[in-house]
Motif scaffolding. Structure first.
Motif, PDB file in Angstrom:
ATOM      1  N   UNK A   1      15.481  -8.707  15.200  1.00 13.36           N
ATOM      2  CA  UNK A   1      14.835  -7.989  14.099  1.00 13.36           C
ATOM      3  C   UNK A   1      15.373  -8.344  12.723  1.00 13.36           C
ATOM      4  N   UNK A   2      16.687  -8.579  12.612  1.00 14.48           N
ATOM      5  CA  UNK A   2      17.266  -8.838  11.299  1.00 14.48           C
ATOM      6  C   UNK A   2      16.719 -10.115  10.674  1.00 14.48           C
ATOM      7  N   UNK A   3      16.414 -11.125  11.508  1.00 18.06           N
ATOM      8  CA  UNK A   3      15.868 -12.383  10.981  1.00 18.06           C
ATOM      9  C   UNK A   3      14.460 -12.148  10.434  1.00 18.06           C
ATOM     10  N   UNK A   4      13.644 -11.423  11.195  1.00 18.28           N
ATOM     11  CA  UNK A   4      12.289 -11.135  10.743  1.00 18.28           C
ATOM     12  C   UNK A   4      12.322 -10.245   9.503  1.00 18.28           C
ATOM     13  N   UNK A   5      13.228  -9.280   9.486  1.00 18.51           N
ATOM     14  CA  UNK A   5      13.347  -8.388   8.329  1.00 18.51           C
ATOM     15  C   UNK A   5      13.777  -9.155   7.080  1.00 18.51           C
ATOM     16  N   UNK A   6      14.603 -10.177   7.252  1.00 16.76           N
ATOM     17  CA  UNK A   6      14.998 -10.991   6.095  1.00 16.76           C
ATOM     18  C   UNK A   6      13.791 -11.731   5.521  1.00 16.76           C
ATOM     19  N   UNK A   7      12.920 -12.224   6.415  1.00 12.04           N
ATOM     20  CA  UNK A   7      11.687 -12.872   5.936  1.00 12.04           C
ATOM     21  C   UNK A   7      10.819 -11.872   5.185  1.00 12.04           C
ATOM     22  N   UNK A   8      10.747 -10.649   5.707  1.00 11.12           N
ATOM     23  CA  UNK A   8       9.970  -9.597   5.041  1.00 11.12           C
ATOM     24  C   UNK A   8      10.595  -9.251   3.695  1.00 11.12           C
TER      25      UNK A   8
ATOM     26  N   UNK B   1       0.813  -1.225   0.000  1.00  7.35           N
ATOM     27  CA  UNK B   1       0.000   0.000   0.000  1.00  7.35           C
ATOM     28  C   UNK B   1       0.843   1.271   0.000  1.00  7.35           C
ATOM     29  N   UNK B   2       2.165   1.146  -0.152  1.00 10.02           N
ATOM     30  CA  UNK B   2       2.984   2.327  -0.375  1.00 10.02           C
ATOM     31  C   UNK B   2       3.681   2.914   0.828  1.00 10.02           C
ATOM     32  N   UNK B   3       3.760   2.179   1.934  1.00  6.66           N
ATOM     33  CA  UNK B   3       4.505   2.645   3.094  1.00  6.66           C
ATOM     34  C   UNK B   3       5.999   2.605   2.769  1.00  6.66           C
ATOM     35  N   UNK B   4       6.735   3.615   3.203  1.00  5.17           N
ATOM     36  CA  UNK B   4       8.147   3.743   2.818  1.00  5.17           C
ATOM     37  C   UNK B   4       9.098   2.915   3.660  1.00  5.17           C
ATOM     38  N   UNK B   5       8.733   2.638   4.918  1.00  2.00           N
ATOM     39  CA  UNK B   5       9.710   2.059   5.851  1.00  2.00           C
ATOM     40  C   UNK B   5       8.994   1.208   6.890  1.00  2.00           C
ATOM     41  N   UNK B   6       9.609   0.098   7.277  1.00  2.00           N
ATOM     42  CA  UNK B   6       9.125  -0.698   8.400  1.00  2.00           C
ATOM     43  C   UNK B   6      10.279  -0.892   9.379  1.00  2.00           C
ATOM     44  N   UNK B   7      10.049  -0.551  10.630  1.00  2.00           N
ATOM     45  CA  UNK B   7      11.076  -0.698  11.659  1.00  2.00           C
ATOM     46  C   UNK B   7      10.622  -1.663  12.737  1.00  2.00           C
TER      47      UNK B   7
ATOM     48  N   UNK C   1      12.113 -11.037   1.596  1.00  2.00           N
ATOM     49  CA  UNK C   1      11.811 -12.023   0.568  1.00  2.00           C
ATOM     50  C   UNK C   1      10.410 -11.923  -0.005  1.00  2.00           C
ATOM     51  N   UNK C   2       9.526 -11.157   0.663  1.00  2.00           N
ATOM     52  CA  UNK C   2       8.141 -11.042   0.206  1.00  2.00           C
ATOM     53  C   UNK C   2       7.759  -9.615  -0.178  1.00  2.00           C
ATOM     54  N   UNK C   3       8.741  -8.721  -0.246  1.00  2.00           N
ATOM     55  CA  UNK C   3       8.461  -7.315  -0.559  1.00  2.00           C
ATOM     56  C   UNK C   3       9.402  -6.830  -1.646  1.00  2.00           C
ATOM     57  N   UNK C   4       9.088  -5.637  -2.156  1.00  2.00           N
ATOM     58  CA  UNK C   4       9.863  -5.120  -3.287  1.00  2.00           C
ATOM     59  C   UNK C   4      10.502  -3.765  -3.052  1.00  2.00           C
ATOM     60  N   UNK C   5       9.847  -2.878  -2.287  1.00  2.00           N
ATOM     61  CA  UNK C   5      10.336  -1.504  -2.243  1.00  2.00           C
ATOM     62  C   UNK C   5      10.510  -0.945  -0.842  1.00  2.00           C
ATOM     63  N   UNK C   6       9.813  -1.457   0.146  1.00  2.00           N
ATOM     64  CA  UNK C   6       9.832  -0.876   1.478  1.00  2.00           C
ATOM     65  C   UNK C   6      11.216  -0.999   2.107  1.00  2.00           C
ATOM     66  N   UNK C   7      11.674   0.078   2.753  1.00  2.00           N
ATOM     67  CA  UNK C   7      12.959   0.036   3.439  1.00  2.00           C
ATOM     68  C   UNK C   7      12.797  -0.717   4.752  1.00  2.00           C
ATOM     69  N   UNK C   8      13.883  -1.388   5.162  1.00  2.00           N
ATOM     70  CA  UNK C   8      13.840  -2.336   6.266  1.00  2.00           C
ATOM     71  C   UNK C   8      14.821  -1.914   7.352  1.00  2.00           C
TER      72      UNK C   8
END
Length: 354
Positions: free
Chosen positions: A71-78, A51-57, A80-87
């Protein structure tokens, strides 16, 4: 090392609008709570990307009420399923971690996500990690100061020679992997102490203000101090971000009624640990007022308040901490959807017209 393009983190002209979560988990004792919560965090982040959110922390904690300790493990899972959001994180408790391993983990995340990783460094608002990892709370300040100094040296991505009191010295040691951009973006997150603000400027790291009480307007003194300190240290202007709790629903009344019981339970429980009185409805309404620290309401209400905070503090990024206590997953998903589809476009419209 090439200059890092900080515009990817947001600018005052084109603000970055993100979300934060600690993976708040129910405390009813069910054995699968943490596992289910972590899967829900991934689903929420995937929706945020769509939906266009720029960042997930993701905030690091080591307590029963928060599921995200890695957090880094969960962010790696994210990733793999996302295209543009910053992590990124909100925050990584650098005081109780190894700066080299933090850099390696997030440089790895940066590689597998195509250059979308960053890290927000802080001391955290809880102390469980110190005892868990065998650290002395008496070293609280020294641990963060020295580990931040080492982390800053690692950002050059060249052989590091470093000496301090908390570990054996390094002599021309190269840390791998390196990043494609030549530097892993790192912010310093602060709760509002002048010393922490000046330290962020000294290391030329973007600043995140954690505004969880009072009014964002009270933090103008810190954003102004940061900009003055950057100038005194000879650094160019850098992004300033802000983290605040909140919730979005179709109407103001619906958002407040959904959030209030969970906000009250959380703050009352934390109050018992820290000697605060029980959280009252008056406190909630004050925080939810137009200049309070709680960004709760309809998309229009939340957008107006974010735009006001962005103008007041000169923000380059705003991060809404959208998960509070046992707020149901379905309500969190709807909050994420409304934030991306309605709040973000409206904030940009409001700021473009100001």
């Amino acid at each position: 090392m090439p200059d890092f393009d900080h515009s990817v983190l947001g600018t005052r002209e084109q603000i970055s609008l993100g979300l934060d979560t600690f993976g708040d988990a129910p405390l009813d004792g069910a054995p699968g709570n943490h596992a289910e919560t972590l899967r829900e965090v991934v689903a929420e982040a995937v929706l945020a990307d769509r939906v266009g959110v720029d960042y997930i922390g993701l905030g690091e904690h080591h307590r029963a009420d928060y599921a995200v300790s890695a957090p880094d493990v969960v962010l790696a899972a994210i990733a793999g399923q996302t295209e543009r959001i910053r992590l990124g994180t909100g925050v990584t408790v650098l005081s109780s971690d190894d700066p080299i391993r933090v850099y390696q983990r997030f440089a790895t995340l940066d590689a597998v996500s195509g250059g979308r990783a960053e890290v927000q460094l802080g001391r955290g608002s809880f102390i469980e990690s110190f005892g868990l990892f065998g650290l002395d709370l008496g070293d609280y300040d020294r641990l963060f100061a020295e580990k931040l100094d080492l982390f800053s040296a690692l950002q050059h991505e060249k052989p590091v020679t470093w000496e301090g009191s908390i570990r054996a010295p390094l002599e021309a040691k190269q840390v791998y992997p390196t990043t494609a951009a030549g530097k892993l973006p790192a912010w310093i997150a602060v709760g509002g102490t002048p010393e922490s603000v000046v330290r962020a400027a000294r290391y030329a790291m973007p600043l995140v203000l954690a505004v969880i009480g009072g009014s964002p307007a009270a933090f103008v003194q810190f954003s102004d101090l940061y900009r003055r300190a950057l100038e005194q240290y000879g650094h160019a202007e850098l992004p300033i971000g802000m983290h605040s709790p909140g919730h979005v629903a179709a109407t103001d009344d619906e958002a407040r009624e959904q959030l209030h019981p969970h906000q009250a339970e959380l703050y009352t429980r934390l109050g018992r640990e820290r000697g605060w009185p029980p959280y009252s409805r008056i406190q909630f309404e004050q925080a939810a007022s137009p200049q309070g620290a709680l960004f709760v309401g309809s998309p229009e209400t939340v957008a107006q308040k974010i735009a006001w905070a962005a103008r007041t503090l000169g923000l380059s990024r705003f991060q809404l901490k959208y998960s509070v206590g046992a707020l149901p997953h379905a309500e969190r998903l709807e909050s994420v959807r409304l934030y991306g589809e309605e709040v973000i476009p409206r904030v940009r419209e409001l700021l473009a017209g100001s």
